[in-house]
Scaffold this active site. Structure first.
Site, PDB file in Angstrom:
ATOM      1  N   CYS A 117      37.620 -82.431 -11.146  1.00  0.00           N
ATOM      2  CA  CYS A 117      37.965 -81.301 -10.307  1.00  0.00           C
ATOM      3  C   CYS A 117      39.483 -81.014 -10.220  1.00  0.00           C
ATOM      4  O   CYS A 117      39.899 -79.851  -9.579  1.00  0.00           O
ATOM      5  CB  CYS A 117      37.458 -81.626  -8.936  1.00  0.00           C
ATOM      6  SG  CYS A 117      35.774 -82.262  -8.885  1.00  0.00           S
ATOM      7  N   HIS A 145      39.813 -76.527  -4.792  1.00  0.00           N
ATOM      8  CA  HIS A 145      38.636 -76.919  -5.544  1.00  0.00           C
ATOM      9  C   HIS A 145      37.558 -76.727  -4.555  1.00  0.00           C
ATOM     10  O   HIS A 145      37.413 -77.219  -3.440  1.00  0.00           O
ATOM     11  CB  HIS A 145      38.627 -78.298  -5.727  1.00  0.00           C
ATOM     12  CG  HIS A 145      37.316 -78.857  -6.155  1.00  0.00           C
ATOM     13  ND1 HIS A 145      36.563 -78.527  -7.265  1.00  0.00           N
ATOM     14  CD2 HIS A 145      37.134 -79.957  -5.637  1.00  0.00           C
ATOM     15  CE1 HIS A 145      35.266 -79.206  -7.216  1.00  0.00           C
ATOM     16  NE2 HIS A 145      35.665 -80.099  -6.451  1.00  0.00           N
ATOM     17  N   ASN A 200      29.459 -77.076  -6.289  1.00  0.00           N
ATOM     18  CA  ASN A 200      30.492 -77.552  -7.159  1.00  0.00           C
ATOM     19  C   ASN A 200      30.371 -77.754  -8.423  1.00  0.00           C
ATOM     20  O   ASN A 200      29.790 -78.496  -9.138  1.00  0.00           O
ATOM     21  CB  ASN A 200      30.703 -78.945  -6.464  1.00  0.00           C
ATOM     22  CG  ASN A 200      31.741 -79.716  -6.786  1.00  0.00           C
ATOM     23  OD1 ASN A 200      32.418 -79.459  -7.936  1.00  0.00           O
ATOM     24  ND2 ASN A 200      32.033 -80.853  -6.218  1.00  0.00           N
TER      25      ASN A 200
END
Length: 330
Positions: free
Chosen positions: A105, A255, A285
């Site tokens: 990430c 993120h 995600n």
């Protein structure tokens, strides 16, 4: 010469999987659907599709790329490097450098730092930064602690050289705490824990989530605590390095972990909602691809203009985190 973001695109697999809108967790995390790669579709396929889309739309010559950086935690093979395979499939020049970056990430921001360094050291003129992850292939379908969160995607960003009197990418702030490695991990499959029959044995945790040692494990509370501890101070450090205040930024693009976590960060840092996009409802995600997806959508909606100041903030698995400034240049 300075490096700047010339253009970017992203690609999502065709198949879309939906989270139940009747589940309270869905509303909490703010993720209603995720795109999932096919069985024979790899992360590099998604990155290649994003790059192809970018090159065709922008009419960029593939041979103009002189360095390829591929950020993934879903490599095609243990070896060779996936970036080498991508170089061949895209038809990039054989004089092009290529490497993989095994980060999640935080990887997009790390990739921008490498691209900036290559350009501003005179080693490259055009760097193609690709991201691609297929966490879905690591997730046990009976493990709702991660299944409802992660989606698959790829992105492509061209970072090019331009004459400028100021930095258009940077400065950067980095952070690492490997003590948290065990909290977001696939335990088996590497040299520390080779694959055995025991690797595939499934067990349920106290919440009823089922997984094996070959599946992705995430300790959600610990990841949440790490994020709220480290990321606000990283953002403050970034502003101090830049001699900037919060009001100087047009957007702070974090993120996209989940809505619950982002809202806590927004509140702790006192960021205006109009400057803090939350854009994961239909993607989930997507690990290293979340920041470029948000960035591209803002651009498509004409919300980012020439000269706008952005802060990009990546954080997660490792633990690893990174922030940087971007001055938008059309």
């Amino acid at each position: 010469m300075k490096g700047y973001i010339h253009s970017l695109e992203y690609y999502l697999p065709e198949f879309e999987e939906y989270n139940s809108r009747e589940d309270k967790t869905t509303e909490k995390i703010g993720i209603y659907s995720r795109h999932i790669a096919k069985l024979n579709e790899s992360a590099s396929d998604l990155a290649i599709a994003a790059a192809t889309k970018l090159f065709e739309k922008e009419e960029i010559d593939y041979k103009s790329v002189d360095f390829l950086i591929y950020c993934t935690q879903s490599p095609d093979y243990i070896l060779p490097t996936s970036a080498c395979i991508i170089q061949s499939k895209l038809g990039l020049s054989t004089t092009c450098g290529a490497l993989d970056v095994n980060l999640g990430c935080s990887g997009y921001v790390y990739g921008l730092s490498l691209a900036k360094g290559l350009i501003e050291s005179g080693s490259a003129q055009n760097v193609l930064l690709l991201t691609g992850d297929t966490y879905s292939k690591y997730i046990n379908k009976k493990d709702r602690s991660v299944k409802v969160i992660f989606g698959d995607a790829g992105s492509a960003t061209l970072i090019s050289a331009i004459e400028s009197n100021r930095d258009l990418i940077g400065p950067f702030t980095f952070g690492t705490d490997g003590a948290g490695a065990k909290n977001l991990i696939i335990p088996a499959g590497g040299v520390k824990e080779p694959i055995s029959e025991a690797s595939f044995l499934e067990a349920a945790d106290r919440f009823g989530n089922v997984r094996s040692r070959m599946n992705l494990y995430m300790n959600g509370p610990e990841i949440f605590n790490f994020t709220l501890k480290e990321i606000p101070s990283a953002v403050q450090t970034q502003m101090e390095k830049s001699c900037r205040a919060m009001e100087d930024y047009d957007f702070l693009i974090f993120h996209q972990a989940n809505k619950y976590m982002l809202e806590h960060l927004q509140k702790k840092l006192k960021i205006e909602g109009s400057k803090f996009p939350i854009d994961m409802q239909n993607y989930g995600n997507t690990v290293s691809s979340t920041i470029p997806i948000v960035l591209k959508n803002l651009l498509d909606n004409k919300q980012i203009n020439e000269g706008n100041l952005l802060m990009l903030v990546g954080f997660g698995v490792g633990y690893s985190w990174a922030t940087c400034n971007v001055v938008w240049q059309n």
